[in-house]
Design a protein around this motif. Structure first.
Motif, short mmCIF file in Angstrom:
data_model
loop_
_atom_site.label_atom_id
_atom_site.label_comp_id
_atom_site.label_asym_id
_atom_site.label_seq_id
_atom_site.Cartn_x
_atom_site.Cartn_y
_atom_site.Cartn_z
N PHE A 1 -7.03 -2.78 88.45
CA PHE A 1 -7.81 -2.42 88.15
C PHE A 1 -7.12 -0.89 87.93
O PHE A 1 -6.69 -0.02 88.69
CB PHE A 1 -8.59 -1.80 89.56
CG PHE A 1 -9.60 -3.85 89.83
CD1 PHE A 1 -10.32 -4.15 89.30
CD2 PHE A 1 -8.17 -4.07 90.85
CE1 PHE A 1 -11.16 -5.36 89.99
CE2 PHE A 1 -8.66 -5.84 91.45
CZ PHE A 1 -10.21 -6.43 90.31
N ARG A 2 -8.34 -0.25 86.73
CA ARG A 2 -8.43 1.01 86.30
C ARG A 2 -9.81 1.45 86.21
O ARG A 2 -10.26 1.40 85.27
CB ARG A 2 -7.93 0.98 84.79
CG ARG A 2 -6.48 0.50 85.08
CD ARG A 2 -4.97 1.37 85.50
NE ARG A 2 -4.30 0.84 85.36
CZ ARG A 2 -3.01 0.44 86.15
NH1 ARG A 2 -3.76 -0.16 86.99
NH2 ARG A 2 -1.94 -0.26 85.83
N LEU A 3 -10.41 1.81 86.94
CA LEU A 3 -11.49 2.42 87.29
C LEU A 3 -11.70 4.18 87.88
O LEU A 3 -10.81 3.98 88.11
CB LEU A 3 -12.33 2.09 89.07
CG LEU A 3 -11.80 0.60 88.79
CD1 LEU A 3 -12.50 -0.44 89.72
CD2 LEU A 3 -12.75 0.04 87.56
N PRO A 4 -13.16 4.76 87.08
CA PRO A 4 -12.70 6.37 87.60
C PRO A 4 -13.87 6.03 88.94
O PRO A 4 -14.33 5.16 89.50
CB PRO A 4 -14.61 5.96 86.91
CG PRO A 4 -14.86 5.11 86.37
CD PRO A 4 -13.76 3.66 86.79
N GLU A 5 -13.32 7.17 89.42
CA GLU A 5 -13.73 7.34 90.56
C GLU A 5 -14.94 6.94 91.13
O GLU A 5 -15.37 7.02 92.44
CB GLU A 5 -14.01 8.86 91.23
CG GLU A 5 -11.93 9.78 91.32
CD GLU A 5 -11.13 9.32 91.56
OE1 GLU A 5 -11.97 7.91 93.32
OE2 GLU A 5 -9.64 8.71 91.66
N GLU A 6 -15.51 6.92 90.16
CA GLU A 6 -17.45 6.39 90.41
C GLU A 6 -17.48 5.58 90.83
O GLU A 6 -18.63 4.60 92.16
CB GLU A 6 -18.27 7.17 89.61
CG GLU A 6 -18.46 8.58 89.48
CD GLU A 6 -17.45 8.77 88.53
OE1 GLU A 6 -17.79 10.36 87.40
OE2 GLU A 6 -16.58 8.47 88.31
N LEU A 7 -16.51 4.98 90.37
CA LEU A 7 -16.80 2.79 90.56
C LEU A 7 -15.17 2.57 91.81
O LEU A 7 -15.38 1.20 91.93
CB LEU A 7 -16.11 2.14 89.42
CG LEU A 7 -17.72 2.42 87.82
CD1 LEU A 7 -17.03 2.03 86.70
CD2 LEU A 7 -18.97 2.71 89.04
N ARG A 8 -14.84 3.36 92.53
CA ARG A 8 -13.81 2.81 93.08
C ARG A 8 -13.99 1.96 94.13
O ARG A 8 -13.14 1.18 95.07
CB ARG A 8 -12.69 4.15 93.35
CG ARG A 8 -11.84 3.64 93.98
CD ARG A 8 -10.83 3.37 93.86
NE ARG A 8 -9.88 3.99 92.38
CZ ARG A 8 -9.04 3.76 91.16
NH1 ARG A 8 -8.61 2.89 91.63
NH2 ARG A 8 -8.99 4.47 90.63
N ALA A 9 -15.29 2.36 94.63
CA ALA A 9 -15.36 1.49 95.91
C ALA A 9 -15.99 0.02 95.42
O ALA A 9 -16.63 -0.79 96.36
CB ALA A 9 -16.89 2.31 96.87
N GLN A 10 -15.94 0.12 94.18
CA GLN A 10 -16.34 -1.49 93.80
C GLN A 10 -15.95 -2.78 93.57
O GLN A 10 -16.27 -3.84 93.45
CB GLN A 10 -17.34 -1.38 92.48
CG GLN A 10 -18.58 -0.15 92.90
CD GLN A 10 -20.03 -0.73 93.93
OE1 GLN A 10 -19.85 -1.50 93.94
NE2 GLN A 10 -19.80 0.53 94.34
N GLU A 11 -14.18 -2.04 93.64
CA GLU A 11 -13.51 -2.62 93.10
C GLU A 11 -13.12 -4.11 93.88
O GLU A 11 -12.60 -5.23 93.46
CB GLU A 11 -11.22 -1.81 94.15
CG GLU A 11 -10.66 -2.59 93.44
CD GLU A 11 -9.11 -1.59 93.53
OE1 GLU A 11 -8.66 -2.10 94.03
OE2 GLU A 11 -9.45 -0.42 92.87
N PRO A 12 -13.46 -4.26 95.86
CA PRO A 12 -13.34 -5.68 96.47
C PRO A 12 -14.33 -6.59 95.80
O PRO A 12 -14.23 -7.45 95.83
CB PRO A 12 -13.75 -5.04 98.28
CG PRO A 12 -13.49 -2.89 98.20
CD PRO A 12 -14.06 -2.89 96.42
N ALA A 13 -15.99 -5.99 95.50
CA ALA A 13 -16.64 -6.97 95.36
C ALA A 13 -15.83 -7.62 93.60
O ALA A 13 -15.80 -8.23 93.12
CB ALA A 13 -17.85 -6.40 94.82
N LEU A 14 -15.22 -6.36 93.04
CA LEU A 14 -15.15 -6.66 91.73
C LEU A 14 -13.81 -7.77 92.00
O LEU A 14 -13.52 -8.98 91.20
CB LEU A 14 -14.31 -5.53 90.62
CG LEU A 14 -15.18 -5.03 90.10
CD1 LEU A 14 -14.62 -3.55 89.25
CD2 LEU A 14 -16.38 -6.19 89.25
#
Length: 297
Positions: A41-54
């Motif tokens: 995963f390459r996510l911005p900080e705003e979306l980092r918390a959504q990594e488990p769901a992805l």
């Protein structure tokens, strides 16, 4: 299997409430071949918390592949540029004076610094989960469609290889009886020569039995009927799985190994150059199939 999919969300298409001026939220999913599932995963900080769901979403739909997920948020700079409050500016000025009292060499805040600090201090209540979830579902659906199209192409290629293997097996089948009969005649000729040299010292019946026994043992050693029968059975199962579809990658892996084993045995029993050639051609086709099968989920 390889695949690529992307999805974008703009203010016009957004259905989730957000207080963050956002021109576009983009999501990309790239997948390349791999025997196992490897997620990056390459996510911005705003979306980092959504990594488990992805990660959970992708794991539900994908079983194989090296998958990279990228997301980017583009904000409207003009809409996000708001005038800081007087109280906030006074506080920034007090902090600057306090720092410069202890660090006289510290530079004064620029307008850009003040705007950036003011923007960072503003709270945000954007519900990224409600925004990202439908976008991820859309991208995963597009990726699955792309992989399904590639899967059909791979299935057609594998079916072509299966047809070629069947043709080679058909070429090998009549060679064994011919070879056995040739060897039988050769043993009988050798027996007749030996009888002539022995001049009656060896009973004729014993010498003939010995020659026929050697011919029989040779026929057993070179008989590849069982190998060809098993090879045909494996090809039938491969064809059935390819037409059935679904998660068949691991089953195909096993069958390819069995095909390779039968082709090796066929080569080890070969007593003619023609059978050797057929065995080599089979191995080439099976290896091509093995490379393709590793891409199938």
């Amino acid at each position: 299997m390889t695949g690529y999919a992307s999805a974008q969300l703009t203010p016009e298409t957004a259905t989730a409430p957000t207080d963050t001026p956002c021109v576009r939220l983009g999501l990309e999913i790239r997948a390349v071949n791999s025997r196992f599932l490897d997620l990056t995963f390459r996510l911005p900080e705003e979306l980092r918390a959504q990594e488990p769901a992805l990660r959970a979403l992708l794991s539900r739909h994908l079983k194989r592949g090296k998958v990279e997920v990228r997301a980017a948020i583009e904000q409207d700079a003009s809409a996000s540029l708001s005038t800081p409050s007087i109280a906030l500016l006074q506080r920034l000025n007090m902090v600057q004076e306090h720092i410069q009292a202890w660090l006289p060499s510290a530079k004064a805040l620029s307008v850009a610094d003040a705007l950036r600090l003011a923007g960072n201090s503003a709270p945000t209540t954007t519900d990224w989960a409600s925004i990202l979830s439908p976008l991820a579902e859309e991208a995963v659906t597009a990726l699955l469609d792309a992989r399904a199209r590639e899967g059909k192409r791979l299935a057609k290629t594998l079916l072509d290889r299966i047809a070629q293997l069947r043709e080679l097996a058909a070429q090998a089948t009549p060679l064994v009886p011919q070879l056995v009969e040739q060897q039988r005649q050769r043993f009988l000729e050798r027996w007749q020569e030996a009888m002539g040299l022995a001049q009656g010292q060896v009973p004729a019946e014993a010498a003939q039995d010995r020659a026929l026994s050697e011919a029989t043992a040779f026929a057993i050693r070179i008989d590849v009927a069982e190998e060809i029968t098993r090879l045909d059975a494996h090809l039938d199962e491969l064809e059935r799985l390819l037409k059935k579809g679904g998660e068949i990658g691991k089953r195909l892996d096993f069958l390819i190994q069995e095909l390779h084993r039968e082709a090796n045995t066929l080569g080890s029993k070969s007593a003619t150059l023609e059978l050797t050639r057929i065995s080599v051609d089979m191995k080439v086709l099976i290896e091509q199939m093995r490379e393709q099968v590793q891409n199938i989920e």
